[in-house]
Every structure is written in structure tokens, then in C-alpha cells.
Design an enzyme around this catalytic site. Structure first.
Site, PDB file in Angstrom:
ATOM      1  N   SER A 219      -6.686  69.229 -12.905  1.00 33.50           N
ATOM      2  CA  SER A 219      -5.522  68.351 -12.886  1.00 33.50           C
ATOM      3  C   SER A 219      -5.598  67.461 -11.655  1.00 33.50           C
ATOM      4  O   SER A 219      -6.546  67.530 -10.859  1.00 33.50           O
ATOM      5  CB  SER A 219      -4.227  69.177 -12.856  1.00 33.50           C
ATOM      6  N   LYS A 220      -4.576  66.639 -11.465  1.00 35.18           N
ATOM      7  CA  LYS A 220      -4.571  65.690 -10.345  1.00 35.18           C
ATOM      8  C   LYS A 220      -4.617  66.389  -8.993  1.00 35.18           C
ATOM      9  O   LYS A 220      -5.102  65.824  -8.015  1.00 35.18           O
ATOM     10  CB  LYS A 220      -3.331  64.794 -10.423  1.00 35.18           C
ATOM     11  N   ARG A 221      -4.129  67.608  -8.932  1.00 32.95           N
ATOM     12  CA  ARG A 221      -4.134  68.281  -7.628  1.00 32.95           C
ATOM     13  C   ARG A 221      -5.550  68.660  -7.195  1.00 32.95           C
ATOM     14  O   ARG A 221      -5.783  68.992  -6.040  1.00 32.95           O
ATOM     15  CB  ARG A 221      -3.238  69.523  -7.661  1.00 32.95           C
TER      16      ARG A 221
END
Length: 477
Positions: A252-254
Site C-alpha cells: 500500500s502507499k505506506r
């Protein structure tokens, strides 16, 4: 039989790493076997599909060099290639199932369905449609339809038995039909659902192999049952492993940028990203670096792992650095020049070329050229404090700097083959290791001990700038 595979993204966002890998595996499979790679845009989610996302998908695929043989902007015999342009085809097949009693209208409201889900949860059962509308009489169906009540079309599943997915990567996976339910194949807005539309489109586009992420594995038994309901031979399925972050959570973006084009903006080369995502869940021995031609030659579904792939940014950075060192100098200059001009204003192109080439073997990401080369474009830099203590405060520091200034002023032409003997001669004269001469000079000229080779730095800066910076260093001693 001609192999035909497809990449079928939904235009609801940019092309992400997972989707790009799916596209790549399909593309490699087709190229390896002399088949066709088809791009189909599954845009039936009208609320979330956007033109911007559509363009982003094209941009991402083009940046990676994944060309399609049929699809948008490429004529083919089995189009159209936007799913919303195939609604008549979908409707024809929905009508066929309804006529044959293999599908039925369902008038249950969202509130009624939610109540059924809650009741199933209270009984500790998996939520599934209970078939309330399966046996509605034709007169009742007509009455409900004429009243304008919201309706969907559901597929009538076999109530018992097993559906077997013979997966080319995972082997046989067995699903019990009684755990499935009569899923919706046409929504109340008239659009087909994913499971239905992709089956119709894959069959009518003569897709031979469906290679996709294993998050779709749970959809596959429903799709196989649809194939069987029409009397069609299903394609061969291959479900590739998920991509996880280092923390083993879904990517994911994290975990960093996930959009393919974001990697372009960060400064990665497309061939490095392509090479890296090819290795996410696939291997050919211990080889890490592949040319595009090698990937085509060596790719096989047998090399795809069943286990989840781990996305490692450090490894991608290492790979990108390798590719930067291999690209032609002219290409590196083209990539770096606009960044340097934006940061430091217009400079002589020949000077910029020399600066860029000095860092050819030192970059991990293209934009690193800006901070690393700062001392070539401005005098506004501070000396590294630790280096200053170590190299400016020695007994010989002042003498070294004064002698270098004097002797470098006499060098003609001011090239590194003439500059090098000055440093080596002074080291021999003072009975010092060469590093004792180079380090204080490097610090004086760059403010740091991390730079390209010393003689390259001296030549590129030029005689006047070298003299000024050495004078500045002497004044600080």
C-alpha cells in the site's frame, strides 16, 4: 492454437505495481509463445471509472514498454475493447441464461439483503443469498417489474457438488458449490457484474489463458460455472502470488509509491522497474538482472512461486543504480540536464555534461544529481564539520593548501592528466600518503569528502574556481 492473454484493468486509478506485474507476466507469456497480448478496459463501474485513470493506465504501460497487440488505439478483430462498448454482447448472454432457466430476476431490496446477512451472522453462518426469488411465478415477476421495483439478475448455481480450479501455478483447488451463492450477474442499473462480464468477454475474445493475481482465485469457481452453463470450455487459469510489504502486509502507499508513474517521477528507469517487478514472485535460478530479451526468453509460469512476493525498496534502488551505470551517457545527460537547470539556472551545456558524467557511477536515483552536484554550481556550501576537524586542523593543512594553490595556478592545459602529477608530486615531497593531500583539497572544493574522483572535480571546476575555493579554505585555517 494461438495463445491469447489479456490484461483487463479497471480505470478507477493509476496503474499500480501489482497491476503492472500482472500485465508484464501476461505480456511475457504472449511474447515467449508467439501469442497475442490484449488490453481490455473494464469500465463498467460507472461511479469510479474516470478518463484520467484510463490515460494513467496507458501511460504506465507505455513507460514500461508493454505494447499491446489488440486493444484501445490498436484495431483488432474481436473488439471493442472497452467493456461499456460491449453491453449488447453481455445482454444477449444474460437473456440466454434467463431463457434457459439458468438465471432469474431478484427483487430483494438492499434492506432485505442486509437483514438476511445479519441473520446469517447471528447463526454463525457465512452470508449467502437464500434464493428467495428463485421460484417466483412469471406473473409475479411481470407484476413486480411493471411496478418499477428495483431488480437484478442472479445466476442459478448448482446447489451441491464441487467446482475444481485446475490452476497452472497452484494445482487443483476445490470449491464446494453449497458454500457459494446465486451471485448477481446484472446490476439494477443494467450493467453486468465483474464475474459475468469478464467471462463473456474472455470467451468472445478467445482468451486461452487467464493470468491474474491470486486475490481473484475466489472468483474463479463462479466464472467456471458460468462457462459450463454456456457449454464453453474455460480458459486455463494461473493465479500469481500477492505482493506484500516488508511487514508482510498487503502493498500500500505506506510502503512507498505504488503507482508506476510515481516511480518515474522519483527517478527510476523503466527498465529497472520492469526487471524488478518481473522478479516479484518469479525466478530463473539465481539471476537478478535481465534484459527485456532475456525476460522473454526465460519466462515461464513454472518459475512463478506460490508464495507471496516481498517488495523491497532497497533492492529496487540497488537495481536502479546498476541500470544507471549501464545506460548511455547521452541518455543520462538528457535525464539530468532539466533537473540541474531547474535547480541552478542555465549553465553552459558542455559544463553540465561534464558534471553529469562525473556522477555516472554514483547515482541510485536520477534526481540525486541535484544535491550531489551542488558544489559544481554554487559557492554556497558549508564544510562538513567532522571532515573539517580531521583535515583542516592538521599540522600540514595550511602548507598543503598554499602549495596546491601555487602549483595548480601554473598547470596548462588544466586537465586531469596534468593535475594528477601535482598532487602526487606534493605527497612525495612531503613524505605523506596521497590521501593526506587529496582530502583537505576535496573538502575545500566541495565541502564534503564524498565526491567524484579528485582530479575530475578539479578539472571540471576550472582553474579560477579552484583558486578561489582554496583561498577560502586557507582563510578559514
Amino acid at each position: 492454437m494461438t495463445v491469447r492473454v489479456r490484461f483487463a484493468p479497471s480505470p478507477t486509478g493509476a496503474l499500480h505495481i501489482g497491476g503492472a506485474r500482472t500485465a508484464l507476466f501476461n505480456w511475457l507469456f504472449a511474447r515467449k509463445l508467439g501469442g497475442k497480448f490484449i488490453l481490455r478496459i473494464e469500465d463498467t463501474d460507472q461511479q469510479r471509472s474516470t478518463l484520467e485513470a484510463n490515460r494513467a493506465i496507458f501511460h504506465g504501460l507505455e513507460w514500461l514498454g508493454l505494447d499491446w497487440d489488440e486493444g484501445p488505439n490498436v484495431d483488432g478483430p474481436l473488439g471493442p475493447y472497452y467493456q461499456t462498448e460491449r453491453l449488447e454482447i453481455h445482454q444477449k448472454h444474460i437473456d440466454q441464461l434467463l431463457k434457459e432457466g439458468k438465471a432469474y430476476y431478484c427483487f430483494c431490496s438492499p434492506e432485505e439483503l442486509e437483514k438476511k446477512r445479519q441473520e446469517a451472522a447471528a447463526r454463525k453462518e457465512a452470508p449467502r443469498y437464500d434464493g428467495t426469488c428463485r421460484k417466483l411465478a412469471e406473473a409475479e415477476i411481470k407484476q413486480l417489474a411493471e411496478s418499477g421495483k428495483r431488480k437484478v439478475v442472479r445466476f442459478l448455481l448448482p446447489p451441491t457438488g464441487d467446482t475444481i480450479v485446475s490452476d497452472l501455478i497452484r494445482g487443483e483447488v476445490v470449491f464446494k458449490n453449497e458454500l457459494l451463492d446465486d451471485f448477481v450477474i446484472q446490476k439494477s442499473d443494467g450493467f453486468p457484474t465483474y464475474n459475468f462480464a469478464c467471462v463473456i468477454d474472455d470467451h468472445t475474445m478467445e482468451i486461452t489463458h487467464v493470468i491474474r493475481g491470486d486475490d481473484h482465485l475466489s472468483n474463479t469457481p463462479r466464472q467456471i460455472l458460468l462457462y459450463l452453463a454456456f457449454g464453453w470450455q474455460p480458459p486455463k487459469f494461473a493465479h500469481i502470488p500477492m505482493i506484500l510489504g516488508k511487514d508482510k502486509a498487503r502493498l500500500s502507499k505506506r510502503h512507498g509509491a505504488t503507482s508506476v508513474i510515481a516511480y518515474s517521477d522519483i527517478g527510476y528507469l523503466p527498465e529497472a522497474v520492469l526487471n524488478y517487478i518481473a522478479r516479484l514472485g518469479w525466478a530463473h535460478g539465481d539471476q537478478e538482472i535481465f534484459s527485456r530479451e532475456e525476460l522473454i526468453e526465460k519466462f515461464s509460469l513454472k518459475g512463478v512461486s506460490k508464495s507471496s512476493a516481498i517488495f523491497d525498496t532497497d533492492k529496487l534502488n540497488w537495481l536502479n543504480g546498476k541500470y544507471i551505470r549501464e545506460i548511455l551517457p547521452e541518455r543520462l545527460i538528457d535525464l539530468c540536464e532539466p533537473l540541474l537547470i531547474e535547480a541552478y539556472g542555465n549553465h553552459d551545456l558542455e559544463y553540465i555534461k561534464k558534471v553529469v558524467l562525473a556522477f555516472h557511477d554514483r547515482l541510485t536515483l536520477i534526481p540525486e544529481i541535484v544535491p550531489l552536484s551542488k558544489f559544481f554550481f554554487t559557492d554556497d556550501f558549508e564544510y562538513d564539520q567532522k571532515a573539517l576537524e580531521k583535515h583542516f586542523k592538521t599540522v600540514n593543512a595550511k602548507k598543503i593548501m598554499e602549495t596546491l594553490k601555487e602549483r595548480l595556478a601554473k598547470v596548462e592545459p588544466f586537465t586531469k592528466d596534468k593535475i594528477e602529477p601535482v598532487f602526487k608530486g606534493l605527497a612525495q615531497e612531503m613524505d605523506l600518503k596521497l590521501g593526506m593531500i587529496i582530502h583537505p583539497c576535496r573538502l575545500a572544493l566541495t565541502g564534503t569528502l564524498q565526491s567524484p574522483p579528485m582530479y575530475d572535480v578539479v578539472e571540471i571546476l576550472g582553474k579560477k574556481k579552484v583558486e578561489e575555493r582554496i583561498e577560502r579554505a586557507i582563510a578559514s585555517l
